[in-house]
Scaffold this motif. Structure first.
Motif, PDB file in Angstrom:
ATOM      1  N   ILE A 368       0.846  -1.159  -0.031  1.00 50.64           N
ATOM      2  CA  ILE A 368      -0.104  -0.142   0.066  1.00 50.64           C
ATOM      3  C   ILE A 368       1.010   1.274   0.041  1.00 50.64           C
ATOM      4  N   GLY A 369       2.185   0.935   0.301  1.00 48.58           N
ATOM      5  CA  GLY A 369       3.110   2.337   0.314  1.00 48.58           C
ATOM      6  C   GLY A 369       2.663   3.211   1.624  1.00 48.58           C
ATOM      7  N   ILE A 370       3.608   4.326   1.446  1.00 51.08           N
ATOM      8  CA  ILE A 370       3.605   5.109   2.895  1.00 51.08           C
ATOM      9  C   ILE A 370       3.418   6.504   2.253  1.00 51.08           C
ATOM     10  N   PRO A 371       2.345   7.382   2.629  1.00 52.63           N
ATOM     11  CA  PRO A 371       2.176   8.633   2.310  1.00 52.63           C
ATOM     12  C   PRO A 371       3.438   9.373   2.464  1.00 52.63           C
ATOM     13  N   LYS A 372       3.802  10.337   1.606  1.00 54.49           N
ATOM     14  CA  LYS A 372       4.869  11.285   1.539  1.00 54.49           C
ATOM     15  C   LYS A 372       5.062  12.012   3.120  1.00 54.49           C
ATOM     16  N   ASP A 373       3.890  12.315   3.491  1.00 48.93           N
ATOM     17  CA  ASP A 373       3.963  13.182   4.854  1.00 48.93           C
ATOM     18  C   ASP A 373       4.133  12.297   5.912  1.00 48.93           C
ATOM     19  N   GLN A 374       4.117  11.151   5.802  1.00 49.29           N
ATOM     20  CA  GLN A 374       4.489  10.079   7.043  1.00 49.29           C
ATOM     21  C   GLN A 374       5.722   9.442   7.001  1.00 49.29           C
ATOM     22  N   GLN A 375       6.412   9.773   5.979  1.00 45.06           N
ATOM     23  CA  GLN A 375       7.761   8.884   5.756  1.00 45.06           C
ATOM     24  C   GLN A 375       8.741   9.228   6.625  1.00 45.06           C
ATOM     25  N   GLU A 376       8.771  10.248   7.294  1.00 50.82           N
ATOM     26  CA  GLU A 376       9.888  10.699   8.205  1.00 50.82           C
ATOM     27  C   GLU A 376       9.381  10.507   9.581  1.00 50.82           C
ATOM     28  N   LYS A 377       8.007  10.046   9.739  1.00 54.12           N
ATOM     29  CA  LYS A 377       7.539   9.929  11.206  1.00 54.12           C
ATOM     30  C   LYS A 377       7.660   8.101  11.459  1.00 54.12           C
ATOM     31  N   VAL A 378       7.559   7.246  10.370  1.00 52.74           N
ATOM     32  CA  VAL A 378       7.389   5.775  10.591  1.00 52.74           C
ATOM     33  C   VAL A 378       8.378   5.382  11.528  1.00 52.74           C
ATOM     34  N   PHE A 379       9.427   5.744  11.714  1.00 57.30           N
ATOM     35  CA  PHE A 379      10.793   5.345  12.562  1.00 57.30           C
ATOM     36  C   PHE A 379      10.582   5.814  13.929  1.00 57.30           C
ATOM     37  N   ASP A 380       9.434   6.762  14.209  1.00 58.99           N
ATOM     38  CA  ASP A 380       9.272   7.111  15.649  1.00 58.99           C
ATOM     39  C   ASP A 380       8.341   6.334  16.516  1.00 58.99           C
ATOM     40  N   MET A 381       8.805   6.419  17.809  1.00 58.88           N
ATOM     41  CA  MET A 381       8.319   5.577  18.656  1.00 58.88           C
ATOM     42  C   MET A 381       6.769   5.544  18.726  1.00 58.88           C
ATOM     43  N   PHE A 382       5.942   4.464  18.674  1.00 54.43           N
ATOM     44  CA  PHE A 382       4.475   4.308  18.851  1.00 54.43           C
ATOM     45  C   PHE A 382       3.650   5.027  17.673  1.00 54.43           C
ATOM     46  N   TYR A 383       4.634   5.265  16.565  1.00 59.94           N
ATOM     47  CA  TYR A 383       3.826   5.821  15.431  1.00 59.94           C
ATOM     48  C   TYR A 383       3.336   4.634  14.588  1.00 59.94           C
ATOM     49  N   ARG A 384       1.938   4.904  14.314  1.00 57.86           N
ATOM     50  CA  ARG A 384       1.459   3.850  13.327  1.00 57.86           C
ATOM     51  C   ARG A 384       0.634   4.728  12.131  1.00 57.86           C
ATOM     52  N   GLY A 385       1.110   4.633  11.176  1.00 50.95           N
ATOM     53  CA  GLY A 385       0.642   5.329  10.022  1.00 50.95           C
ATOM     54  C   GLY A 385      -0.924   5.022   9.659  1.00 50.95           C
ATOM     55  N   VAL A 386      -0.932   3.813   9.578  1.00 51.24           N
ATOM     56  CA  VAL A 386      -2.313   2.993   8.845  1.00 51.24           C
ATOM     57  C   VAL A 386      -3.258   2.569  10.216  1.00 51.24           C
ATOM     58  N   GLN A 387      -4.123   3.174  10.370  1.00 50.57           N
ATOM     59  CA  GLN A 387      -5.160   2.916  11.498  1.00 50.57           C
ATOM     60  C   GLN A 387      -5.868   1.513  11.079  1.00 50.57           C
TER      61      GLN A 387
END
Length: 431
Positions: A368-387
């Motif tokens: 499904i890929g990762i939206p551009k505005d989330q790509q810098e956050k996906v390696f942060d603690m507890f960050y879940r891009g897709v609910q």
């Protein structure tokens, strides 16, 4: 009573390093006022009343400087001191003979400029310096007669005035250099105190981190045993209970416990990564990848995924096996979890290459890929891009921290709806 004659007491400004330039401006103003009165006395004794009036103008200018500065209007005070004060001294030097030495006052003023401006006022410092040097240059090229041959002294008090001006200039220079030395010592002392305080804070922080890390590690380990016991009891109960509704409740409880167990496992991995040193051993990357794929067979949607594996070397790699296994497992399981079920064919490509002393691993998918505005956050603690997707948000955080521990680097490329590629570069470690 002599304390009233201490120059440092003649300013009511807060005695701090930040206020030092403003305190010095008040002190220099006091010196200038005293110097002006000295010239007044000298010219009165020599009956040079025209010069006395000029001396009083100087006193008034520097008195205004002192008053504005003590009231907190520091920039206005500096403008009066430099522009009006130096400008009038220029006029004074232009209407009296050069031998009187009024130009000598320019030199302590140049030193004072570097003391009365703080770092935020650097531009004013250089403008003031250019202004003072320009006035001195004009006096020099006009032979100290920019307004023509004018002499307000009429031969009176010239010798004594020279000595007064010389004394004022020498005192101003010495006082300026002394304060520069004091400021440097204060800065050094503050730096040493700050470093000591920072070192103490770091020690306290390290101790607190160690205690917290130990608590998290112990608590996580202690939680695993009762959760395993609960899972065992649920499995037994599922076989003894015939009611489908109750069995459904047991299944849901079991799923929640398994998710909690996975979360605890990830917390332990974070703690272990912090607590344990790197342990190197030779590993076969191809076999490790095969084992990870097999262990992830239970993940939903796995049956639709086609794996492609390319290992560009035959030899083993020396690295930290436990950390490498966690990194690859988290990335591969993520690629499976976030596959795109709407596509006819889902694929995950894994490529490993060895160049010199580096190991490059690339994991690509058409998920499904990762939206551009989330790509810098996906390696942060507890960050879940897709609910709606199961997960604690710790997987990629663990990957990043273990990569740092192994001195590795990573690059992420992703396009929403098309897929994601993560490339990692590891230095091969020594056994």
């Amino acid at each position: 009573m002599f304390r009233f004659f201490i120059l440092s007491k003649w300013s009511k400004l807060e005695k701090s390093l930040e206020q030092k330039p403003n305190i010095l401006l008040s002190q220099f103003s006091v010196i200038a006022i005293i110097a002006g009165f000295s010239q007044v006395l000298n010219d009165i004794l020599n009956f040079n009343y025209i010069a006395v009036s000029l001396d009083f103008v100087i006193v008034i200018i520097f008195l205004c400087t002192f008053i504005f500065n003590e009231r907190g209007q520091h920039l206005i005070a500096k403008f009066i001191f430099i522009v009006l004060g130096t400008g009038f001294i220029f006029v004074y030097a232009a209407v009296i003979p050069k031998d009187i030495g009024a130009y000598l006052v320019f030199f302590p003023i140049i030193a004072i400029i570097f003391l009365i401006y703080n770092n935020e006022e650097r531009q004013y410092k250089y403008y003031s310096l250019a202004y003072v040097l320009l006035l001195l240059f004009i006096l020099e090229i006009t032979a100290y007669q920019p307004f023509g041959e004018i002499n307000f002294t009429e031969g009176k008090s010239e010798e004594s005035s020279f000595y007064v001006n010389m004394f004022i200039s020498i005192f101003g220079m010495v006082f300026s250099m002394y304060n520069m030395d004091v400021i440097n010592r204060q800065i050094d002392q503050n730096r040493v105190e700050t470093l000591q305080e920072l070192e103490q804070k770091n020690k306290e922080l390290e101790l607190a981190n160690d205690e917290l890390d130990h608590f998290v590690y112990s608590a996580s380990h202690d939680l695993k045993a009762p959760l395993s016991s609960i899972l065992g009891l649920i499995n037994i109960a599922k076989y003894e209970v015939k009611d489908e509704t109750v069995i459904d409740y047991f299944v849901r409880i079991e799923n929640r416990i398994e998710r909690l167990t996975l979360f605890i496992k990830e917390v332990i991995e974070i703690s272990r990564n912090t607590r344990t040193e790197i342990k190197t051993e030779p590993i076969v990357i191809g076999k490790m990848i095969d084992d990870i794929i097999e262990n992830n067979n239970y993940i939903e949607g796995m049956e639709k995924i086609e794996f492609s594996k390319h290992i560009g070397f035959d030899s083993v790699v020396v690295t930290d096996k436990a950390r490498m296994e966690v990194i690859l497992n988290n990335l591969i399981s993520n690629a499976i979890k976030y596959s795109d079920s709407s596509k006819d064919q889902c694929r995950i490509d894994i490529k490993a290459e060895k160049a010199r002393n580096e190991l490059r691993i690339t994991i690509s998918d058409n998920g499904i890929g990762i939206p551009k505005d989330q790509q810098e956050k996906v390696f942060d603690m507890f960050y879940r891009g897709v609910q709606g997707k199961e997960g604690s948000g710790l997987g990629l955080y663990i990957v990043k921290n273990m990569l740092v521990k192994l001195k590795g680097e990573f690059a992420l490329e992703s396009k929403e709806g098309e897929g994601t590629t993560i490339q990692m570069i590891f230095p091969e470690l020594k056994k």
